[in-house]
Design an enzyme around this catalytic site. Structure first.
Site, PDB file in Angstrom:
ATOM      1  N   ARG A 141       1.419  -1.386   0.022  1.00  0.00           N
ATOM      2  CA  ARG A 141      -0.189   0.339  -0.165  1.00  0.00           C
ATOM      3  C   ARG A 141       1.352   0.966   0.435  1.00  0.00           C
ATOM      4  O   ARG A 141       1.613   1.144   0.204  1.00  0.00           O
ATOM      5  CB  ARG A 141      -0.402   0.143   1.654  1.00  0.00           C
ATOM      6  CG  ARG A 141      -0.395   0.011   2.863  1.00  0.00           C
ATOM      7  CD  ARG A 141      -0.544   0.422   3.663  1.00  0.00           C
ATOM      8  NE  ARG A 141      -0.154   0.811   5.060  1.00  0.00           N
ATOM      9  CZ  ARG A 141       0.600   0.942   5.779  1.00  0.00           C
ATOM     10  NH1 ARG A 141       0.967   2.511   4.406  1.00  0.00           N
ATOM     11  NH2 ARG A 141       0.834   0.626   6.762  1.00  0.00           N
ATOM     12  N   THR A 173       2.329   2.827   9.722  1.00  0.00           N
ATOM     13  CA  THR A 173       1.156   2.825  11.160  1.00  0.00           C
ATOM     14  C   THR A 173       1.060   1.371  12.004  1.00  0.00           C
ATOM     15  O   THR A 173       1.411   0.506  12.276  1.00  0.00           O
ATOM     16  CB  THR A 173      -0.162   3.209  10.147  1.00  0.00           C
ATOM     17  OG1 THR A 173      -1.308   4.179  10.757  1.00  0.00           O
ATOM     18  CG2 THR A 173      -0.787   2.581   9.514  1.00  0.00           C
ATOM     19  N   GLY A 195      -4.178   4.941   3.687  1.00  0.00           N
ATOM     20  CA  GLY A 195      -3.156   3.741   2.244  1.00  0.00           C
ATOM     21  C   GLY A 195      -3.542   3.081   1.645  1.00  0.00           C
ATOM     22  O   GLY A 195      -4.043   2.376   1.966  1.00  0.00           O
ATOM     23  N   CYS A 228       2.966   7.698  10.081  1.00  0.00           N
ATOM     24  CA  CYS A 228       2.919   7.801   8.609  1.00  0.00           C
ATOM     25  C   CYS A 228       3.893   8.381   7.757  1.00  0.00           C
ATOM     26  O   CYS A 228       3.811   9.927   7.251  1.00  0.00           O
ATOM     27  CB  CYS A 228       1.492   8.863   7.824  1.00  0.00           C
ATOM     28  SG  CYS A 228       0.001   8.557   8.621  1.00  0.00           S
TER      29      CYS A 228
END
Lengths: 428, 210
Positions: B66, B71, B135, B164
């Site tokens: 992604r 995260t 994402g 992020c």
């Protein structure tokens, strides 16, 4: 035949993409449909498929590097075939300050599509067909065949006029002296134009300069727009007296906004009512954008950039002022990022600070219109039958006729004028 | 649009399901699906993410296909994985990201929490920080992964990373913003109620033969 793999366009607002990884290595066999790379734009990654089978001959960018949309990033070909050697890197001076990480330079295989600095060209740019200047020189024999008296022939020779190109008005098309005069008068203008268009036969030493990357990007951008978007222009006069008063009040309450900020806010309010001026022409349809992202043309030493204030429909005047100031400062300092100059849906170009009364601007590609704003100046106006001085601004909307018509543009400007002349509506 | 509530599901299991559905949607054998779920505590990182954003050496993130950086997912966070065909809607990744943001802003507003976009920083934000992360991965124009909305999670795990990829990025939750408990099931219901309609509005499905 080697096939070029280009940085895909994954969004209308995507100008460049980041190569995350190669899924195949150079020399490896590739089947059509195989995933050969992963590319990122914003927070989305796309797995890039091969559209042809063969051998991955060459990769032109490394993981982590950015490339403009349309740039060749890899070459797939048959076994034994070699990739075409990239042309030598041009020595164009970089206009961006060195603090900025240098964008990946890609050899221009196509007419070089990189648009890093100007940034607003999402499409690959197609080369305009070579214009053949078919100025056929008539042969001597043909010239001799023209009907004219010896006097006219002599005059023509002296004036350097080719009789074959002169329309004769005498009997049987005989060329008279007055035809020469007429020809001369008419031709003077067009020859001057031709002179200007043709590059000088030999370059003046010291007069040639390679295009900076920004210059080249601007050249491509405006040429693309001019070629595809039929422009037309509508101008309106706006009384800015009330807006200036509001501005003064805001300034006194420590919320400084510029005239340009007010114009941006007014455009945002107006665009909500005139969605076609916030659209893109897409061949068989028009794409109306939800977001109103207004670009602000900022002049630089040799060129310009257009930072974009996004989501203007939900920003207050104060927020627009803040963002505008930050973006313009970043732009001038050369610290602007790719996302900050992409995604514009409308543009405002203001030359008021240069004392310009009015002008017309070239629409940014993929946008429908651009507002060219002149200076706020004292002008005589008649109000209730009396001649008074007013603070007047002239704004010219350049519109893409494929998307909207004259009356629509006129109504847009009428609404814009209404908002700016009743600036309280911008404060709520 | 099929909406499936997977409850609490292991990251790898959900990923495998996503892969299967994505292949099916691309082939036209599976309907477009929105998976709604919670994960047991897990760190993930986008394919282009930088390990430098992991501050705690004990954190070993799962690297996945992604966009975006590192995260955290865990209980109290509502995760949504839409498997939709942009090929049949509109081939525009930015437009899709903006749609996810709009959806999340609308859901936050359902709980009287005002959240907004920050241009260039995909996700949704409040004064307190990041409320939801986004994402996305796309293969053959079918989307995978998606969004993570902090409803009532323990926010401490975010302190072990630069969420992020942004150092010192503050993180917030709906509960903190609303100043009280927000039931995750209610948020899930709001997402489920809004998703299909807004998707259709923003990325209209093109009619075709099948």
């Amino acid at each position: 035949m080697a096939t070029e793999v280009t940085m895909p366009k994954l969004s209308d607002t995507m100008t460049e993409g980041k190569l995350i990884s190669w899924k195949k290595s150079v020399g490896e066999k590739v089947e059509r449909g195989d995933i050969i790379a992963e590319v990122e734009t914003d927070k989305a990654n796309m797995e890039l498929e091969a559209f042809t089978s063969g051998i991955l001959l060459e990769t032109r960018i490394k993981p982590g590097e950015m490339a403009p949309v349309g740039t060749v990033i890899a070459v797939i070909g048959a076994v034994g075939e070699s990739a075409t050697a990239p042309p030598p890197v041009s020595v164009a001076p970089k206009t961006a300050p060195p603090s900025e990480p240098p964008p990946t330079w890609q050899p221009p295989v196509e007419p070089s599509p990189e648009t890093i600095e100007a940034g607003e060209v999402p499409e690959r740019i197609i080369a305009t067909p070579e214009v053949e200047v078919a100025e056929e020189k008539p042969s001597v024999a043909a010239a001799a065949g023209e009907k004219a008296s010896p006097l006219v022939r002599r005059l023509a020779r002296e004036k350097g006029i080719d009789l074959a190109r002169v329309q004769g008005s005498g009997p049987n098309g005989r060329i008279l002296q007055e035809d020469l005069d007429r020809y001369e008068a008419r031709d003077a203008g067009s020859e001057a134009r031709e002179e200007a268009e043709r590059p000088p036969a030999s370059p003046v030493v010291g007069g040639m300069q390679p295009l900076s990357r920004m210059r080249a990007a601007i050249a491509r951008t405006v040429a693309e727009s001019w070629r595809t978007a039929p422009h037309f222009y509508v101008t309106v006069e706006i009384d800015m007296g009330e807006a200036e008063r509001v501005r003064q009040e805001l300034k006194e309450s420590a919320s400084p906004v510029s005239v340009n900020d007010m114009i941006i806010k007014a455009c945002a309010l107006t665009l909500e009512k005139f969605p076609r001026a916030n659209a893109s022409f897409a061949g068989d349809r028009m794409e109306l954008h939800n977001d109103i992202n207004i670009g602000v043309a900022v002049a630089l030493e040799d060129g310009l950039i257009v930072p974009v204030i996004r989501g203007c429909q939900s920003l207050t005047l104060k927020e627009i002022a803040l963002q505008s100031r930050q973006l313009v400062e970043k732009g001038r300092a050369g610290r602007i990022t790719e996302t900050e100059i992409g995604g514009g849906t409308f543009t405002v170009s203001n030359m008021g600070m240069y004392g310009i009364d009015e002008f017309a601007a070239v629409i940014m590609p993929s946008q429908a219109a651009i507002l060219a704003v002149g200076a706020v100046a004292d002008r005589p106006v008649i109000r209730n039958g009396h001649l008074v001085a007013a603070r007047v601004l002239r704004a010219t909307l350049s519109s893409d006729h494929r998307l909207l018509d004259g009356v629509y543009a006129a109504q847009f400007l009428r609404e814009l004028k209404k908002v700016l002349e009743n600036p309280v509506t911008m404060l709520v | 649009m099929v909406i499936r509530d997977l409850g609490i599901i292991d990251f790898q299991d959900a990923w495998a399901l996503q892969e299967r559905l994505a292949a099916g949607v691309a082939a036209g054998t599976e309907p477009e699906t929105l998976l709604l779920l919670e994960h047991p505590s897990v760190y993930t990182i986008g394919s282009g993410g930088s390990e430098a954003n992991i501050l705690d050496p004990d954190v070993t993130p799962v690297r996945i296909n992604r966009g975006g950086d590192v995260t955290w997912h865990g209980p109290g966070q509502l995760v949504g994985y839409p498997i939709v065909s942009l090929d049949r809607r509109r081939r525009d990744l930015h437009c899709y990201l903006r749609f996810l943001e709009e959806l999340l802003m609308a859901v936050a507003a359902d709980f009287r929490v005002e959240a907004w976009r920050i241009p260039g920083r995909t996700g949704i934000w409040t004064e307190q920080g990041k409320l939801a992360s986004i994402g996305v991965g796309v293969r053959r124009w079918v989307t995978m992964h998606g969004f993570a909305l902090n409803v009532v999670p323990d926010l401490a795990p975010f302190a072990r990373i630069n969420p992020c990829g942004m150092a010192g990025c503050p993180v917030t939750s709906l509960a903190e913003e609303a100043g009280g408990n927000v039931p995750l099931e209610e948020v899930k219901a709001r997402v489920a109620a809004r998703f299909a309609g807004l998707l259709e509005e923003r990325l209209t499905r093109q009619e075709n033969d099948n």
